[in-house]
Each structure stands twice: as structure tokens, then as C-alpha cells.
Design a protein around this motif. Structure first.
Motif, PDB file in Angstrom:
ATOM      1  N   UNK A 142       0.798  -1.232   0.000  1.00 41.06           N
ATOM      2  CA  UNK A 142       0.000   0.000   0.000  1.00 41.06           C
ATOM      3  C   UNK A 142       0.831   1.284   0.000  1.00 41.06           C
ATOM      4  N   UNK A 143       2.130   1.169   0.260  1.00 37.59           N
ATOM      5  CA  UNK A 143       2.914   2.396   0.422  1.00 37.59           C
ATOM      6  C   UNK A 143       4.183   2.444  -0.423  1.00 37.59           C
ATOM      7  N   UNK A 144       4.329   3.539  -1.136  1.00 32.75           N
ATOM      8  CA  UNK A 144       5.607   3.846  -1.793  1.00 32.75           C
ATOM      9  C   UNK A 144       6.109   5.163  -1.212  1.00 32.75           C
ATOM     10  N   UNK A 145       7.406   5.230  -0.953  1.00 29.55           N
ATOM     11  CA  UNK A 145       7.999   6.471  -0.423  1.00 29.55           C
ATOM     12  C   UNK A 145       9.102   6.920  -1.371  1.00 29.55           C
ATOM     13  N   UNK A 146       8.943   8.112  -1.924  1.00 30.51           N
ATOM     14  CA  UNK A 146       9.919   8.613  -2.895  1.00 30.51           C
ATOM     15  C   UNK A 146      10.789   9.675  -2.250  1.00 30.51           C
ATOM     16  N   UNK A 147      12.108   9.484  -2.326  1.00 31.85           N
ATOM     17  CA  UNK A 147      13.050  10.474  -1.781  1.00 31.85           C
ATOM     18  C   UNK A 147      13.449  11.439  -2.890  1.00 31.85           C
ATOM     19  N   UNK A 148      13.070  12.696  -2.758  1.00 31.64           N
ATOM     20  CA  UNK A 148      13.477  13.688  -3.737  1.00 31.64           C
ATOM     21  C   UNK A 148      14.874  14.175  -3.339  1.00 31.64           C
ATOM     22  N   UNK A 149      15.867  13.560  -3.916  1.00 31.85           N
ATOM     23  CA  UNK A 149      17.275  13.736  -3.550  1.00 31.85           C
ATOM     24  C   UNK A 149      17.537  13.099  -2.178  1.00 31.85           C
ATOM     25  N   UNK A 150      18.753  13.291  -1.678  1.00 32.21           N
ATOM     26  CA  UNK A 150      19.095  12.616  -0.421  1.00 32.21           C
ATOM     27  C   UNK A 150      18.568  13.366   0.805  1.00 32.21           C
ATOM     28  N   UNK A 151      17.989  14.541   0.634  1.00 29.12           N
ATOM     29  CA  UNK A 151      17.580  15.325   1.816  1.00 29.12           C
ATOM     30  C   UNK A 151      16.711  14.541   2.793  1.00 29.12           C
ATOM     31  N   UNK A 152      15.787  13.713   2.307  1.00 30.47           N
ATOM     32  CA  UNK A 152      14.993  12.942   3.275  1.00 30.47           C
ATOM     33  C   UNK A 152      15.559  11.537   3.535  1.00 30.47           C
ATOM     34  N   UNK A 153      16.833  11.297   3.236  1.00 31.09           N
ATOM     35  CA  UNK A 153      17.372   9.929   3.339  1.00 31.09           C
ATOM     36  C   UNK A 153      17.285   9.377   4.757  1.00 31.09           C
ATOM     37  N   UNK A 154      17.265  10.246   5.736  1.00 33.15           N
ATOM     38  CA  UNK A 154      17.185   9.807   7.127  1.00 33.15           C
ATOM     39  C   UNK A 154      15.853   9.088   7.391  1.00 33.15           C
TER      40      UNK A 154
END
Ligand code: 4GP
Length: 824
Positions: A320-332
């Protein structure tokens, strides 16, 4: 006029009803009345009227998704460069013309009223604007999607010039509130920081407990995102930070009047300002906290929604869930999801890791080494002690199970692929973490994606063939043509279906008209009228008089050495010199138009702005050249200014050193609106040339292979300086006081950077650029040839519709299907 069914939005309202609604809101929402209301009040009353449609759309869309247990994508981005929302919302709802008529009847120009809206500038440049186009497309394609970011109190700084130099002023987009946002206190989250980790031994096993040193509140503000046609309305959820205890009564009562506010001030600092690009040393810890703050709040939000529907049965989580990181800023967010699954939900490491990897994907936006984020290990340990442990564990398992299996005993490769860099103290490589924790990694144009594989992560690509993909960027044609270029839209709607802003491929129907002299004239008349409008904007902003008959030669983008605004400057100086040497030098008059902000801490970028402004001052006031050249640097370049300039542009300068511009998106906007690209074989320029045909763009300079070769041979900029008479003369000019009377040397930094270092090979590409500029001049003077090329560009760029990009993401990365919201 055939093909897909028309989806052009139709208003469900009459002009009279719209007027009545606006007046109702003027009185009952704004507390004023027609005779007294300011333009700003009218603006807010229109917004409130439009919100009647929008908020209803939000409810319908939510309800539809809730009933369907829908798979959704969560787009995590530290930046959303939205610009203004009114005109886009009116267009997407099909209300624009109606509102225009209604306001005319009330005695106003809608366009005037729209000027009252401040830009929502919660981003620096390309990456942030891309996120804004993408959420528009997600709503348009009816994809269950939510954007997550930060509700910055101050967006990107407002730029002014003082004696030619950039001065930064704070942005105040919300000074008087924003009509577009809805606060959702019921979805507030708590974010933890600092403290220590305890290992608790129990029942023969052990688990970790994080005792935070501080907690903060994350308050969500939702901005509705209206899809084209108004059926689906998604939201952009922006988190605002607040203190856990707003005000400490105990401290206050015991006399600590100032201290009582300390915690609230510290907590609120987190969502206070958007960091400008390249400010790498400023407030590193605060930036890390910003990243964690919005990642943690967003993951908690995803979890809350999931638990509401499925309790603690996590078997459906990845479905049910996909998480997209727009660049590494949300990599944490990667270790954060691991922490929640393992520590809070008690899921085994192996299972949690499988879920995490299946859920995340990562988009890379740049190869520039200084932009590849690394955090000091000690800092993460201090701020997020549990996350550092998790990163160690991820890394240890990755190196042992995957790297060692593939390359047994190869410590060199381990050192290179490790998430922890051992040099420079220990650093955490967020790029490596993002690749290791994601199932898909993409670049943003074909050449960039190839370089991500070849130069940035070659071993990772070997380890996981198929993980690295390309999704070429795109732009929303709703904002970047339909709304910003009404004249061209009206013209093309005589020849193509009205739903072209959804199905941009319908513009191919214009191709046969490229040779039709009547259409050519109409098309160029539109361009001329747009230029006439922009002449007034130039006058108002810079007090420079320019003629709409000149070539409008435009370079708009962040100021950076790799983008080479100084290459453009050298050519301007060369042209000026040619005219001084020979007043009859044969050229079509030209206006060089710049728009760019430099990061406040980026010295050379600011020197380049200063140099352009100084050259402009001299050139614009020199009667000897009879107005053949004008140079304007527009202050405070932003989305709303781009919307006025792009329809008026003749030439689109995309002149980065090959291999440095990941994609570019301004190149797409300008070409769609009929500007001819003057560009290097870099980023999406290559694909624009493929689509429009090489004869309809002007390409110059070294390609990526030649750049590598030149560097390997030991690049020597001095060689070009010594051997090109014109180039040497203009560079030397920068050392003199010709442009800064009485103050020689003020512009020397730019010269010496180029002659002594030239990291982006400006001098190597100079001659080729100058020759390409001559081609532009010749082409422009052949009116029919120019019109033809411009029309072909407009007709050929369907590939760069952000709907196509998002469809690619949905198909190849997110595995996401549309769900159209119920009508009522
Ligand atoms: C930009 C890239 O420089 C630009 O080429 C690309 O079109 C854009 O991202 C969107 O993908 N990168 C940034 C950044 O804005 O901050 O790294």
C-alpha cells in the motif's frame, strides 16, 4: 482533432453566480464590501470562492481513497517551489475565463488582482520546481499521492541589487496568512531528538529503547493540489515545528521571563527558514534536524493512516505504500522507518529491512560532489543516537552480506561502498544510504542517468543490475503554457483539441503549419505581443528601455559557475567590443536578459552578478552602439516572473558544461513556448534536440567525452586566453576600470578565476559559443526559418509533459494505479 477524449475542464457555474460568490466572501469572509475592498481583499475573496470547489474536491478524493484501501505514493521533498496558486487553480478547475469575465463586470482586470498573491517560494530552483510540477501531474493523473515537506515561515530570500551587488532580504510569503492552506491539528505528530539509547534485556532477548532529550510538535498544514479538470484534489502536507511546551509557566513564575520562551524559540527555528543551496557550513545541525523533522513526521503520518486501517498487521504495508526520496535530503527516513518497524512494532530486522527497501526509491538530481550530502557521524550520533546505531547495522549487513559475497576480500570496494566514510573524521554518506535502502534509483535525464551509473555509483550498479533507471524530467503544460501564455494557447486552440494541456502530443497537429506563412505570422505576432508586455516589465523593474523588435535572449536559472552565466557575459562584452571597433558591425539588435539568485555564501556567483550588472550599466548607456545591445539583470527572479518572461523569450540559453546539468527544466518551458535553444549537449538539451530535430536547436561546445578528454590532457585555460585575441581582450577589460570608472580591479575575480582555474571550461567552449551565437543572429534574420523552427519546437515537446514523467514513475518505480475520485 481526434484521439483521446476531451478532458478540458468545464465550469459548473455562471459568471453571475461567480460574481455573487466573490461578493459573498468579500463581505462574510473578509469583513469588507465592494466600495472599500483593497485589491488584496478581492484576491482573497476570489480564493475563498475557488476554495468552495477545491475543499469539496479534497473531501471527495480522500473519501474515495479511504474506501478503496488505495496504494499511494508519498513524495518526500525538502523543497516545493510552488509559485502562485490562484491562476493555476482557476485553470485546472476550468474557471479562469469565467472569473476573468466576472471581475471585468466588477470593474477589475483579473490579471491585476492575481498580482496581489505572493509567490510560495519554498524551494531553491530546479529540484523544488520539479516537485511542484510533479504533484500537479500526480493529481491530474488521479494517482493517490501526497507531497510531504516543511512549512517554512520564510521561503527563498528576496533579491535586491544595491550598486550592482546582490542583497538578500527575508521572504514573507505568509505575512498576512495564506488562503490556500488548511491546518490539520488532528494529525499533529511528535518528533524526538537527542538523548540516549538503552538496551533492555527481557525474556531472554533484548531490544532498544530511545530516551529522547527533547520532543517537538509537528503541525500539518495542507495545501490542496488541484488536478487538471478538477476531479482529483490531492494535498501537499507541510509540517510546522512547535515547542512541546509552548511556554514554561514554572520558569516564568520563578522570574525567568526570557528563558520561559527559549524552548519554543528553539523548536520554532526548525521550520523558520529554507536553506539556500550551497550554504554548506551554515547551521549544519539545524539542517540535519530539518531533514529528520519532516521525514519523521511524514513517516509517523503514513504509519498513523496505515494503523487506522490495518491495526498492527503489517503484511500489506509494502503493497500500500511507496515512499519517494526527492534527492538525499529525506534519506534519514530510511533508518527512521527501520526504527519504527523494529523498535516500535517489534518486527524482525530482516523483515523490516525487506519492507523498507521495497518501499523506498530515490531520485538523484546532481553529480556535483559538493551537493552530495555527507553528515559528520558524531553529529548524527548526538542528534539521533538510535538512528546512528541503525545506520551502523544497515552498513555492517550490507558490507558483509552483499559486498563481501560479490567481491570477497576486496577492502578497497568495501571502503568505497560503505555508508560510513572513514576519511575526514567519520562521515555518513547519504547518497550511499539512499541507494542501499531503495529498490530503485533514478537520474533525471538520459545522459545524467547514464553518468549516475557510470561515474557516481558504478559498483552499486554492478551489484544490483536493474536498480538504476532513468526518468527524464518534465514540466506541467498547465502552468507553463496554458496559464502563462494565454495568447499562444488561444492561437493553438484554433488548430488542436482544447484538452492539449493534458495530452500534449496533440500539439503535433501544429507541425504541418510550421511552413504555413499565415500561421507563421500569427505565431510570431503572439510572440511579439508577449514581448511588448515584457518590455513594460523590464522598464518597471530595471528602468531600462528595450525594443520588442530586438532578439530577447534569455538565461534564467540559479547562478552557478557550472551553468556558465559568465560565458554569456564574455560574449556580450565581445559583441560590445565589436561594435566599438566597427559601429557598422552587422547584427540584429539584442536584449540579453538574466534572472538568477546566487546562494548568499557563494562568493564567485555573486561576483558574476556584479560583473553582469556593471557591464549592463555601461552598455545600456553608451550612445555609440545605438541600442544594438541591451543587458538586463532582473531582480528577484522567481516562478511568477518566469511565467511572464518565458512566453516572451526568443532564445533559451542552456550553456552548462557538458556533464554538469542533470537535466534542466527551464530548457523545456522555454522551448515549449517557442524559444530556440542555444545549448550544449548536456542534460535534457540532448533530448530536446532529439524531439525538435537538431536543425531546430543550436548546439555548441564540447560533449561529455570531449570534456573528459580535455581534462585528462591537463586543461590549461591560459592557452585559450593567450591564443584568442577577442577573448583575451574582454578578459583583460575585466581587470581595467572600463566598467567601474576609477575603481580598477573590481571585476578581476571573475577574470582570474577563468584564466587561472576555469573549473567549468568556459574558455575552452568560448569560440564555439561565439560561433553559435552568430548562427542565432543569422537564423533570426531569416524570419520564416525562425518562425518555422519555433513552431516545430512548440509542436514537438510532448515528451516533456510532467504527466509523462509521472506516468513513468508510476509504471516503473511506484507500481501505482489511478483512482478517480467520485463526482459527488
Ligand atoms: C536540479 C538540477 O541541477 C537540474 O538540472 C534538474 O533539472 C533539477 O534538479 C530537477 O531534477 N538540482 C537542484 C539541486 O536543484 O538542488 O540539486
Amino acid at each position: 482533432m481526434s484521439g483521446k477524449k476531451s478532458a478540458a475542464p468545464k465550469p459548473d457555474m455562471t459568471v453571475k453566480q461567480f460574481k455573487e460568490t466573490v461578493i459573498k466572501h468579500l463581505r462574510s469572509t473578509l469583513g469588507t464590501y465592494e466600495e472599500k475592498a483593497s485589491k488584496q481583499a478581492w484576491n482573497q475573496a476570489i480564493a475563498a470562492s475557488v476554495n468552495e470547489f477545491i475543499f469539496d474536491g479534497v473531501s471527495r478524493t480522500r473519501k474515495t481513497h479511504a474506501g478503496k484501501d488505495a496504494r499511494a505514493v508519498h513524495y518526500l521533498s525538502l523543497e516545493f517551489l510552488m509559485g502562485r496558486l490562484m491562476s493555476n487553480n482557476l485553470q485546472n478547475l476550468g474557471l479562469y475565463e469565467l472569473a476573468d469575465k466576472a471581475m471585468k463586470e466588477l470593474g477589475f482586470e483579473l490579471a491585476d488582482i492575481l498580482e496581489e498573491e505572493p509567490d510560495m517560494a519554498l524551494g531553491n530552483g530546479g529540484l523544488g520546481r520539479l516537485a511542484a510540477c510533479f504533484i500537479d501531474s500526480m493529481a491530474t493523473l488521479a494517482l493517490p499521492a501526497i507531497g510531504y515537506g516543511i512549512h517554512y515561515e520564510h521561503g527563498l530570500f528576496r533579491q535586491e541589487f544595491f550598486k550592482g551587488r546582490q542583497v538578500e532580504r527575508p521572504d514573507q510569503w505568509r505575512e498576512f496568512g495564506s488562503p490556500w492552506e488548511i491546518c490539520r491539528p488532528e494529525s499533529e505528530q511528535v518528533v524526538k531528538l537527542y538523548g540516549y539509547v538503552e538496551t533492555v534485556y527481557e525474556n531472554g532477548g533484548s531490544h532498544k529503547v530511545w530516551h529522547p532529550g527533547r520532543t517537538m510538535r509537528a503541525i500539518p498544514w495542507d495545501i490542496p493540489i488541484v488536478g487538471y479538470g478538477g476531479h482529483n484534489v490531492n494535498v501537499l502536507r507541510l509540517w510546522e515545528s512547535r515547542a512541546d511546551k509552548f511556554f514554561d509557566w514554572d520558569v516564568f513564575n520563578s522570574g525567568g521571563y526570557v528563558d520561559a520562551y527559549t524552548e519554543s524559540v528553539q523548536a520554532e527555528t526548525v521550520s523558520k527558514v529554507l536553506y539556500p543551496n550551497d550554504e554548506t557550513d551554515a547551521g549544519k545541525e539545524l539542517r540535519l534536524i530539518q531533514q529528520y523533522f519532516f521525514s519523521a513526521a511524514s513517516i509517523a503520518d503514513v504509519m498513523r493512516r496505515f494503523r487506522n486501517a490495518h491495526g498492527n498487521d503489517f503484511s500489506k504495508f509494502t503493497a500500500l505504500n511507496a515512499l519517494q526520496l526527492n534527492d538525499t535530503h529525506p534519506a534519514i527516513a530510511i533508518p527512521e522507518l527501520m526504527r519504527v518497524l523494529v523498535d516500535e512494532e517489534g518486527i524482525s530486522w530482516a523483515e523490516a529491512w525487506k519492507m523498507t527497501r521495497e518501499t523506498f526509491s530515490y531520485t538523484n538530481h546532481t553529480l556535483l560532489p559538493e551537493a552530495l550530502e555527507k553528515w559528520p557521524l558524531r553529529m548524527i550520533q548526538h542528534v539521533l543516537p538510535r538512528h546512528m546505531e541503525i545506520i551502523f547495522e544497515i552498513n555492517a549487513r550490507f558490507l558483509k552480506d552483499e559486498v563481501e559475497t560479490k567481491w570477497p576480500g576486496n577492502d578497497g570496494i568495501k571502503r568505497k561502498l560503505s555508508i560510513i566514510e572513514e576519511a575526514n573524521g567519520q562521515m555518513v554518506r547519504m547518497g550511499n544510504l539512499s541507494v542501499v535502502g531503495s529498490h530503485a534509483v533514478n537520474g533525471v535525464a538520459q545522459i545524467h542517468s547514464d553518468l549516475v551509473k557510470k561515474d557516481l555509483f558504478p559498483e552499486m550498479n554492478e551489484l544490483w543490475p536493474g536498480k538504476f533507471l532513468n526518468v527524464t524530467n518534465g514540466i506541467t503544460p498547465r502552468r507553463w503554457m496554458k496559464a502563462c501564455n494565454p495568447r499562444l494557447s488561444t492561437l493553438i486552440e484554433k488548430h488542436v483539441d482544447a484538452d492539449w494541456p493534458r495530452y500534449l502530443e496533440k500539439l503535433t497537429a501544429l507541425k504541418p503549419l510550421a511552413d504555413d506563412s499565415k500561421f507563421q505570422k500569427e505565431y510570431m505576432a503572439v510572440k511579439h505581443a508577449n514581448k511588448e508586455d515584457f518590455v513594460k516589465v523590464i522598464k518597471e523593474l530595471t528602468d531600462v528601455d528595450v525594443s520588442a523588435d530586438a532578439i530577447f535572449d534569455v538565461q534564467i536559472k540559479r547562478l552557478h559557475e557550472y551553468k556558465r552565466q559568465h560565458l554569456n557575459l564574455l560574449y556580450i562584452m565581445a559583441l560590445y567590443r565589436r561594435l566599438l571597433i566597427n559601429p557598422d558591425y552587422d547584427m540584429h539588435p539584442r536584449v540579453f536578459i538574466f534572472g538568477a539568485k546566487a546562494a548568499p555564501g557563494y562568493y564567485l556567483a555573486k561576483e558574476i552578478i556584479f560583473a553582469i550588472n556593471k557591464v549592463a550599466e555601461k552598455v545600456n548607456n553608451d550612445p555609440r552602439i545605438k541600442d544594438k545591445i541591451k543587458v538586463v539583470f532582473l531582480p528577484n527572479y522567481r516562478v511568477s516572473l518566469a511565467e511572464k518572461l518565458i512566453p516572451a523569450a526568443d532564445v533559451s540559453q542552456q550553456i552548462s558544461l557538458a556533464g554538469k546539468e542533470a537535466s534542466g527544466t527551464g530548457n523545456m518551458k522555454l522551448a515549449l513556448n517557442g524559444a530556440i535553444t542555444l545549448g550544449t549537449l548536456d542534460g535534457a538539451n540532448i533530448e530536446i534536440a532529439e524531439e525538435a530535430g537538431e536543425e531546430n536547436v543550436v548546439i555548441f561546445g564540447m560533449d561529455v567525452d570531449e570534456v573528459v578528454e580535455t581534462r585528462e590532457q591537463g586543461y590549461n585555460p591560459g592557452h585559450y586566453y593567450q591564443n584568442n585575441e577577442e577573448l583575451k581582450a574582454v578578459l583583460d577589460w575585466l581587470d581595467s576600470d572600463f566598467f567601474t570608472p576609477g575603481e580598477p580591479g573590481l571585476l578581476s575575480a571573475v577574470k582570474h578565476n577563468l584564466v587561472d582555474h576555469d573549473p567549468y571550461m568556459v574558455l575552452a567552449d568560448y569560440q564555439s559559443y561565439s560561433d553559435a551565437q552568430s548562427k542565432i543572429d543569422a537564423l533570426y534574420r531569416d524570419k520564416k526559418a525562425w518562425a518555422r523552427a519555433a513552431i516545430i519546437n512548440t509542436a514537438s515537446l510532448a515528451k516533456f509533459n510532467s504527466d509523462r514523467s509521472i506516468q513513468d514513475y508510476a509504471d516503473t518505480i511506484w507500481n501505482l494505479k489511478p483512482i478517480k475520485a467520485a463526482a459527488k
